[in-house]
Design an enzyme around this catalytic site. Structure first.
Site, PDB file in Angstrom:
ATOM      1  N   GLY A  71       0.330  -5.154   0.523  1.00 51.72           N
ATOM      2  CA  GLY A  71      -0.798  -5.149  -0.418  1.00 51.72           C
ATOM      3  C   GLY A  71      -0.434  -5.726  -1.775  1.00 51.72           C
ATOM      4  CB  ALA A 119      -0.865  -0.005   1.256  1.00 52.10           C
TER       5      ALA A 119
END
Ligand code: COA
Length: 258
Positions: free
Chosen positions: A109, A65
């Site tokens: 992520g 992320a």
């Protein structure tokens, strides 16, 4: 057309590249929005049979992320990041096979995105981790759930609790990735696999994906029931007639997705 991703068509294959190499392809909110938009287009494009997702440059697939966006986040915005139309879930239920071509760091992520894909192919220099714990947080995009289903509780627990990186050979041994190739052969080998799959009957591919994914979400009886229902649907398709005729006539089938 997009700022953070590119989409390239090569025959029946579409290659979606996360294109933020200076940020190691970190998943900003724009990447999520544009990724979902691109997949929506590819979903309706009958010429596309298989999608490959990768990262630009040779260093990273996706380094997680975008941490610079964390500051403005609240518990509510973060909780809302899990929804049916999120990028991860869009990939998960995408009606065509999606292959992650992992060309470097595959972190947080990024690993969660790779795990939402159907098949993962890595280069020898790829590195994998769920480093959220080092930021004082935990995985929030499937890192405890999909990882545990893929590699088992003990290994997933160690990755979630230490944040340590594992190399491509270890990821392969764990079953996190399907194949590992030298960097200079990653694209050719991934394309070869994608092209092989792209020749199969699209509806049977879609239903096979749904059935396999259902296996880790159901008990055996529910799974077997779902499988036979989906199997039965195949018998309504023109491609089933074509596949059987081609076999009996000793020729290559031409599947049309009907
Ligand atoms: N979010 C935002 N920016 C990121 C990022 C992320 N997840 N990962 C890397 N970047 C940025 C760096 O800030 C740096 O930007 P800058 O040049 O403007 O300073 C650039 O990408 C290159 O990264 P850098 O750290 O300089 O490369 P490196 O080779 O020294 O280290 C990593 C590579 C992957 C080990 C390191 O970048 C890293 O640990 N990234 C964070 C991984 C992470 O925790 N992800 C999970 C988030 S929940």
């Amino acid at each position: 057309m997009y700022e953070t991703i590119t989409v390239e068509h090569r025959g029946k294959i579409a290659i979606v590249t996360i294109n933020r190499p200076d940020k190691l392809n970190a998943l900003s909110s724009k990447v999520h929005i544009e990724g979902v938009a691109a997949l929506d287009e590819l979903r309706h494009d009958d010429s596309v049979r298989v999608v490959i997702i990768t990262g630009s440059g040779e260093k990273a697939f996706i380094a997680g992320a975008d941490i610079s966006e964390f500051e403005g986040q609240t518990p509510v915005t973060q909780r809302n990041s899990f929804h049916e139309r999120s990028l991860f879930n869009t990939i998960d239920v995408f009606p065509k096979p999606v292959i992650a071509m992992i060309n470097g760091f595959c972190l947080g992520g990024g690993n969660e995105l790779a795990m939402a894909c159907d098949i993962r192919i890595a280069s020898e220099n790829a590195r994998f981790s769920q480093p959220e714990i080092n930021l004082g947080i935990m995985c929030g995009g499937g890192g405890t759930q999909r990882l545990t289903r893929l590699i088992g509780e003990g290994r997933a627990m160690e990755m979630a609790l230490t944040g340590d990186m594992i190399d491509a050979a270890t990821a392969h041994r764990f079953g996190l990735v399907n194949h590992v190739h030298p960097s200079d052969q990653l694209e050719a080998e991934t394309m070869k696999l994608a092209e092989k799959i792209a020749e199969k009957a699209p509806i049977a591919l879609q239903l096979s994906k749904e059935a396999v994914k259902f296996a880790s979400r159901s008990n055996l009886d529910e799974g077997l029931r779902r499988e036979v229902d989906l199997f039965a649907i195949c018998f309504s398709t023109e491609d089933k007639k074509e596949g059987v005729s081609a076999f009996l006539e000793k020729r290559k089938p031409e599947f049309k997705g009907k």
